[in-house]
Write an enzyme that holds these catalytic residues in place. Structure first.
Site, short mmCIF file in Angstrom:
data_model
loop_
_atom_site.label_atom_id
_atom_site.label_comp_id
_atom_site.label_asym_id
_atom_site.label_seq_id
_atom_site.Cartn_x
_atom_site.Cartn_y
_atom_site.Cartn_z
CG HIS A 290 4.97 -2.11 5.95
ND1 HIS A 290 4.85 -0.73 6.03
CD2 HIS A 290 3.71 -2.60 6.08
CE1 HIS A 290 3.57 -0.41 6.21
NE2 HIS A 290 2.85 -1.53 6.24
CE LYS B 20 -11.14 0.05 10.71
NZ LYS B 20 -10.40 1.24 11.12
N GLY C 10 -4.47 3.31 1.79
CA GLY C 10 -4.87 2.49 2.94
C GLY C 10 -3.70 2.12 3.82
CD GLN D 5 0.08 -5.06 5.34
OE1 GLN D 5 -0.63 -5.77 6.03
NE2 GLN D 5 -0.21 -3.79 5.11
CB THR E 89 -7.16 -7.06 1.39
OG1 THR E 89 -7.63 -5.99 2.21
CG2 THR E 89 -5.82 -7.54 1.92
CG ASN F 269 -1.70 -1.27 1.40
OD1 ASN F 269 -2.25 -1.77 0.43
ND2 ASN F 269 -1.78 -1.80 2.60
#
Length: 321
Positions: free
Chosen positions: A158, A284, A151, A160, A275, A145
């Site tokens: 990094h 959430k 996001g 993922q 994703t 990202n």
């Protein structure tokens, strides 16, 4: 490039220990598989209230680098990869979206807006090769990202890595099914699914792992990233605040880049990272979960709201490539 042969069990053991000791949080209450009746795009919608505790972009104190701190309880491999075999570390994600969700982090601080290097790409691809297991039907995806609208929540570079849900076929899988690897030219565009609302650029990867090296990965990445970045030139007059942002997804079967205009939908109060753009939607909020499971076609609209319009069928000069 020395990735331990037992990398899968190293991750699994570290995850179990971190979970048992409360070093990471994973609470998933409900998952629903569904499909958009109009576009046929498959979705896996997971309701995860535990993500409320995950810091959003801007909530980390200025100057703090959570990924730069040594956290032994989350560290799978402290140093590996690169010319000196010390370029990266492999960490468990403190807020996993599925069990054993890991982060490939540069040991030397680099920024999340930096382009991926050939070494970043090859290290990520080698991790996929080491973790995928056809016998047990295990398949993984690496994602990146990049930029404020992508996001991403942390600035330290990094990537993922997560295991794909069992028997979940993404629209990118369908798009690349039966297609040979190719690099785009002026006459041959990357693949796009004309049915989905948002712009995306996909290339099939070579079937043989042995033919995949830094050069090939870099050419794939640059060719589709260039196309994604043209949207920011085209839309700057309309939205001068627009900052270059995109999601990159890589599996052993395909590579995909999606240009991003927003991290969150104002319409639906939901955010997406990579994703979401392969159909794995995380919520959430109870109300949002109910709405999109009842009407999955809403997702196509909000993915477009946070991306750019699909350019399927247009030649590069038609969208100023």
């Amino acid at each position: 490039m020395s990735i331990p042969a037992d990398i899968a069990s190293l991750i699994s053991d570290k995850y179990k220990s971190a979970f048992d000791n409360g070093n990471l949080k994973f609470i998933q209450t409900e998952t629903t598989k569904t499909k958009d009746p109009k576009t046929s795009m498959p979705y896996l919608i997971s309701h995860m209230p535990s993500l409320i505790e995950k810091p959003e972009r801007g909530q980390t104190p200025e100057g703090e680098d959570p990924l730069g701190k040594p956290e032994e309880e989350l560290t799978v491999i402290p140093e590996f990869g690169g010319a000196d075999n010390k370029a990266y570390k492999l960490l468990l994600n403190k807020f996993p979206v599925i069990p054993e969700h890991t982060l490939l982090v540069t040991n030397e601080y680099q920024h999340q807006t930096d382009a991926l290097t050939p070494t970043d790409l090859l290290t990520a691809y080698k991790l996929l090769c080491a973790l995928d297991n056809e016998e047990s039907d295990k398949r993984h995806m690496v994602f990146y990202n990049s930029g404020p609208a992508s996001g991403s929540s942390l600035d330290h570079k990094h990537l993922q890595i997560l295991q794909m849900p069992e028997k979940f076929v993404t629209f990118q899988d369908r798009l690349c099914n039966g297609k040979e690897h190719f690099l785009p030219t002026f006459n041959t565009e990357p693949l796009q699914d004309a049915k989905v609302s948002f712009a995306h650029f996909v290339l099939p990867m070579p079937e043989s792992e042995e033919t995949v090296d830094e050069d090939l990965l870099a050419m794939c990445y640059i060719s589709i990233l260039q196309r994604a970045l043209t949207f920011f030139q085209d839309w700057l007059n309309e939205n001068p605040e627009l900052k270059k942002s995109y999601n990159l997804m890589l599996t052993k079967e395909w590579i995909c880049v999606v240009p991003r205009s927003k991290a969150f939908s104002d319409e639906m109060k939901i955010g997406f990272n990579s994703t979401g753009y392969c159909g794995m939607i995380l919520t959430k909020n109870d109300e949002v979960f109910s709405k999109i499971t009842e009407k999955p076609e809403l997702i196509n609209d909000i993915l477009l709201e946070c991306g750019f319009p699909n350019t399927s069928g247009q030649k590069p000069n038609e969208y100023n490539y």
